[in-house]
Design a protein around this motif. Structure first.
Motif, PDB file in Angstrom:
ATOM      1  N   GLN A  81      -9.947  15.602  -9.395  1.00 39.25           N
ATOM      2  CA  GLN A  81     -10.835  14.608 -10.013  1.00 39.25           C
ATOM      3  C   GLN A  81     -10.059  13.776 -11.042  1.00 39.25           C
ATOM      4  N   ASP A  82      -9.212  14.409 -11.815  1.00 36.14           N
ATOM      5  CA  ASP A  82      -8.400  13.687 -12.797  1.00 36.14           C
ATOM      6  C   ASP A  82      -7.468  12.690 -12.108  1.00 36.14           C
ATOM      7  N   ARG A  83      -6.924  13.072 -10.937  1.00 30.11           N
ATOM      8  CA  ARG A  83      -6.057  12.155 -10.196  1.00 30.11           C
ATOM      9  C   ARG A  83      -6.833  10.925  -9.750  1.00 30.11           C
ATOM     10  N   ARG A  84      -8.070  11.124  -9.311  1.00 33.71           N
ATOM     11  CA  ARG A  84      -8.896   9.979  -8.901  1.00 33.71           C
ATOM     12  C   ARG A  84      -9.165   9.053 -10.086  1.00 33.71           C
ATOM     13  N   GLY A  89       1.475   8.155  -5.028  1.00 30.18           N
ATOM     14  CA  GLY A  89       0.703   7.937  -3.814  1.00 30.18           C
ATOM     15  C   GLY A  89       1.238   8.823  -2.701  1.00 30.18           C
ATOM     16  N   ARG A  90       0.354   9.328  -1.879  1.00 32.01           N
ATOM     17  CA  ARG A  90       0.769  10.236  -0.808  1.00 32.01           C
ATOM     18  C   ARG A  90       1.738   9.566   0.167  1.00 32.01           C
ATOM     19  N   ASP A 146      -1.628  18.583  -1.875  1.00 27.28           N
ATOM     20  CA  ASP A 146      -2.990  18.847  -1.404  1.00 27.28           C
ATOM     21  C   ASP A 146      -3.399  20.285  -1.685  1.00 27.28           C
ATOM     22  N   GLN A 147      -2.479  21.219  -1.509  1.00 28.42           N
ATOM     23  CA  GLN A 147      -2.776  22.626  -1.785  1.00 28.42           C
ATOM     24  C   GLN A 147      -3.057  22.850  -3.266  1.00 28.42           C
ATOM     25  N   ARG A 165       7.343  19.293 -13.787  1.00 27.76           N
ATOM     26  CA  ARG A 165       7.586  17.847 -13.772  1.00 27.76           C
ATOM     27  C   ARG A 165       7.508  17.289 -12.353  1.00 27.76           C
ATOM     28  N   LYS A 166       8.042  18.042 -11.398  1.00 29.27           N
ATOM     29  CA  LYS A 166       7.990  17.611 -10.004  1.00 29.27           C
ATOM     30  C   LYS A 166       6.552  17.675  -9.480  1.00 29.27           C
ATOM     31  N   ILE A 167       5.818  18.699  -9.855  1.00 33.67           N
ATOM     32  CA  ILE A 167       4.420  18.799  -9.439  1.00 33.67           C
ATOM     33  C   ILE A 167       3.617  17.634 -10.004  1.00 33.67           C
ATOM     34  N   ALA A 168       3.852  17.280 -11.266  1.00 27.21           N
ATOM     35  CA  ALA A 168       3.151  16.145 -11.877  1.00 27.21           C
ATOM     36  C   ALA A 168       3.471  14.856 -11.132  1.00 27.21           C
ATOM     37  N   ARG A 169       4.718  14.673 -10.728  1.00 27.31           N
ATOM     38  CA  ARG A 169       5.087  13.471  -9.978  1.00 27.31           C
ATOM     39  C   ARG A 169       4.407  13.456  -8.622  1.00 27.31           C
ATOM     40  N   MET A 170       4.345  14.618  -7.976  1.00 29.35           N
ATOM     41  CA  MET A 170       3.697  14.684  -6.668  1.00 29.35           C
ATOM     42  C   MET A 170       2.214  14.356  -6.771  1.00 29.35           C
ATOM     43  N   ILE A 171       1.566  14.846  -7.814  1.00 31.12           N
ATOM     44  CA  ILE A 171       0.131  14.629  -7.973  1.00 31.12           C
ATOM     45  C   ILE A 171      -0.167  13.170  -8.299  1.00 31.12           C
ATOM     46  N   THR A 172       0.668  12.552  -9.129  1.00 31.66           N
ATOM     47  CA  THR A 172       0.379  11.183  -9.570  1.00 31.66           C
ATOM     48  C   THR A 172       0.938  10.115  -8.642  1.00 31.66           C
TER      49      THR A 172
END
Length: 82
Positions: free
Chosen positions: A60-63, A36-37, A49-50, A27-34
C-alpha cells in the motif's frame, strides 16, 4: 548479445527455483520495491512481489509513493489533500 540475455534469463529462473539462499541487503530491497517492475530483472521482480505479499502495508505504501511521484512529475495538485 542474445546469448548473453538468454544466459541471464536461465540463471534468474534457476535462482527462483532454487530459492534465494541469502536475503539481499535492505538497500537493494528498497530499490526493488520503489523501482518500476519493468526496470527489474525477472528474479528481482518476483522477489519484490513476494516481499509485498508478505507485508501488505508495504504494498500500500508503494502505491502511495507511485501516486505521489506521478503527481509531482505531472504537476497535479488535486491528489495532495488525499
Amino acid at each position: 548479445m542474445i546469448g548473453e540475455w538468454a544466459t541471464r534469463q536461465r540463471r534468474a529462473e534457476a535462482a527462483i527455483l532454487q530459492g534465494a539462499g541469502k536475503c539481499p541487503p535492505s538497500r537493494k530491497i528498497a530499490r526493488m520495491i520503489t523501482s518500476g517492475r519493468q526496470h527489474l530483472s525477472k528474479a528481482d521482480s518476483i522477489f519484490a512481489d513476494q516481499v509485498e505479499h508478505a507485508l501488505p502495508q508495504l504494498a500500500q505504501d508503494r502505491r502511495f509513493l507511485e501516486a505521489f511521484t506521478s503527481m509531482v512529475r505531472n504537476g497535479v495538485e488535486d491528489g495532495l489533500a488525499d
